[in-house]
Design a protein around this motif. Sequence first.
Motif, PDB file in Angstrom:
ATOM      1  N   ARG A  20     -14.150  25.930  58.975  1.00 54.73           N
ATOM      2  CA  ARG A  20     -14.052  26.346  60.382  1.00 54.73           C
ATOM      3  C   ARG A  20     -15.034  27.472  60.695  1.00 54.73           C
ATOM      4  O   ARG A  20     -15.660  27.485  61.750  1.00 54.73           O
ATOM      5  CB  ARG A  20     -12.633  26.792  60.701  1.00 54.73           C
ATOM      6  N   ILE A  21     -15.136  28.438  59.776  1.00 52.27           N
ATOM      7  CA  ILE A  21     -16.064  29.554  59.974  1.00 52.27           C
ATOM      8  C   ILE A  21     -17.505  29.048  60.024  1.00 52.27           C
ATOM      9  O   ILE A  21     -18.294  29.453  60.883  1.00 52.27           O
ATOM     10  CB  ILE A  21     -15.887  30.600  58.862  1.00 52.27           C
ATOM     11  N   ALA A  22     -17.852  28.134  59.116  1.00 56.61           N
ATOM     12  CA  ALA A  22     -19.212  27.598  59.076  1.00 56.61           C
ATOM     13  C   ALA A  22     -19.531  26.817  60.348  1.00 56.61           C
ATOM     14  O   ALA A  22     -20.643  26.908  60.886  1.00 56.61           O
ATOM     15  CB  ALA A  22     -19.393  26.710  57.849  1.00 56.61           C
ATOM     16  N   THR A  23     -18.562  26.055  60.851  1.00 54.89           N
ATOM     17  CA  THR A  23     -18.769  25.308  62.083  1.00 54.89           C
ATOM     18  C   THR A  23     -19.002  26.252  63.254  1.00 54.89           C
ATOM     19  O   THR A  23     -19.905  26.053  64.071  1.00 54.89           O
ATOM     20  CB  THR A  23     -17.563  24.394  62.360  1.00 54.89           C
ATOM     21  N   LYS A  24     -18.189  27.303  63.337  1.00 54.99           N
ATOM     22  CA  LYS A  24     -18.344  28.295  64.404  1.00 54.99           C
ATOM     23  C   LYS A  24     -19.715  28.965  64.317  1.00 54.99           C
ATOM     24  O   LYS A  24     -20.415  29.125  65.328  1.00 54.99           O
ATOM     25  CB  LYS A  24     -17.250  29.347  64.287  1.00 54.99           C
ATOM     26  N   ASP A  25     -20.140  29.336  63.109  1.00 54.86           N
ATOM     27  CA  ASP A  25     -21.454  29.965  62.918  1.00 54.86           C
ATOM     28  C   ASP A  25     -22.591  29.027  63.318  1.00 54.86           C
ATOM     29  O   ASP A  25     -23.573  29.446  63.926  1.00 54.86           O
ATOM     30  CB  ASP A  25     -21.641  30.396  61.465  1.00 54.86           C
ATOM     31  N   ARG A  32     -24.660  26.761  71.399  1.00 54.05           N
ATOM     32  CA  ARG A  32     -23.742  25.886  72.119  1.00 54.05           C
ATOM     33  C   ARG A  32     -22.313  26.376  71.927  1.00 54.05           C
ATOM     34  O   ARG A  32     -22.001  27.006  70.922  1.00 54.05           O
ATOM     35  CB  ARG A  32     -23.855  24.454  71.600  1.00 54.05           C
ATOM     36  N   PRO A  33     -21.434  26.072  72.861  1.00 57.80           N
ATOM     37  CA  PRO A  33     -20.038  26.491  72.698  1.00 57.80           C
ATOM     38  C   PRO A  33     -19.357  25.703  71.576  1.00 57.80           C
ATOM     39  O   PRO A  33     -19.647  24.521  71.366  1.00 57.80           O
ATOM     40  CB  PRO A  33     -19.392  26.186  74.040  1.00 57.80           C
ATOM     41  N   SER A  34     -18.477  26.374  70.869  1.00 57.24           N
ATOM     42  CA  SER A  34     -17.741  25.716  69.790  1.00 57.24           C
ATOM     43  C   SER A  34     -16.802  24.658  70.360  1.00 57.24           C
ATOM     44  O   SER A  34     -16.264  24.834  71.450  1.00 57.24           O
ATOM     45  CB  SER A  34     -16.910  26.733  69.015  1.00 57.24           C
ATOM     46  N   PRO A  35     -16.587  23.568  69.620  1.00 54.29           N
ATOM     47  CA  PRO A  35     -15.658  22.546  70.104  1.00 54.29           C
ATOM     48  C   PRO A  35     -14.240  23.103  70.146  1.00 54.29           C
ATOM     49  O   PRO A  35     -13.851  23.905  69.308  1.00 54.29           O
ATOM     50  CB  PRO A  35     -15.782  21.427  69.076  1.00 54.29           C
ATOM     51  N   VAL A  36     -13.489  22.670  71.128  1.00 54.91           N
ATOM     52  CA  VAL A  36     -12.118  23.129  71.291  1.00 54.91           C
ATOM     53  C   VAL A  36     -11.208  22.241  70.451  1.00 54.91           C
ATOM     54  O   VAL A  36     -11.297  21.014  70.506  1.00 54.91           O
ATOM     55  CB  VAL A  36     -11.694  23.071  72.772  1.00 54.91           C
ATOM     56  N   GLU A  37     -10.338  22.866  69.678  1.00 58.03           N
ATOM     57  CA  GLU A  37      -9.399  22.112  68.853  1.00 58.03           C
ATOM     58  C   GLU A  37      -8.201  21.709  69.708  1.00 58.03           C
ATOM     59  O   GLU A  37      -7.550  22.549  70.320  1.00 58.03           O
ATOM     60  CB  GLU A  37      -8.940  22.974  67.681  1.00 58.03           C
ATOM     61  N   LYS A  38      -7.917  20.418  69.772  1.00 59.01           N
ATOM     62  CA  LYS A  38      -6.810  19.919  70.580  1.00 59.01           C
ATOM     63  C   LYS A  38      -5.488  20.156  69.850  1.00 59.01           C
ATOM     64  O   LYS A  38      -5.427  20.087  68.620  1.00 59.01           O
ATOM     65  CB  LYS A  38      -6.971  18.423  70.843  1.00 59.01           C
ATOM     66  N   PRO A  39      -4.426  20.403  70.608  1.00 60.97           N
ATOM     67  CA  PRO A  39      -3.115  20.586  69.971  1.00 60.97           C
ATOM     68  C   PRO A  39      -2.616  19.275  69.385  1.00 60.97           C
ATOM     69  O   PRO A  39      -2.882  18.194  69.926  1.00 60.97           O
ATOM     70  CB  PRO A  39      -2.213  21.049  71.110  1.00 60.97           C
TER      71      PRO A  39
END
Length: 84
Positions: A20-25, A32-39
């Motif tokens: 998750r950290i690597a994806t955000k980085d 680009r904005p980080s993808p939103v994790e759906k509930p």
Amino acid sequence: MHPSIELGKQVRAALRTRSRIATKDLYELIGRPSPVEKPRFIVKPAGVAFFHVIDSSTGKARGFRRDHNEACAIARRLEAENRP
């Protein structure tokens, strides 16, 4: 639980966190904005006076309540229990 199983669970949890950290980085790097994790658990009305808590990965109901706020509380609790 056997120590090797517990160790495996801890390693997988650490790898998921690092992923998750690597994806955000990566998204910050390309601007680009980080993808939103759906509930995972969604509350849907079912009939006149019921609300079902639906597991979005399987489509099956995991619970139901007459009160919307109580159904949302169940969904939040299930979400917290299933987070790594």
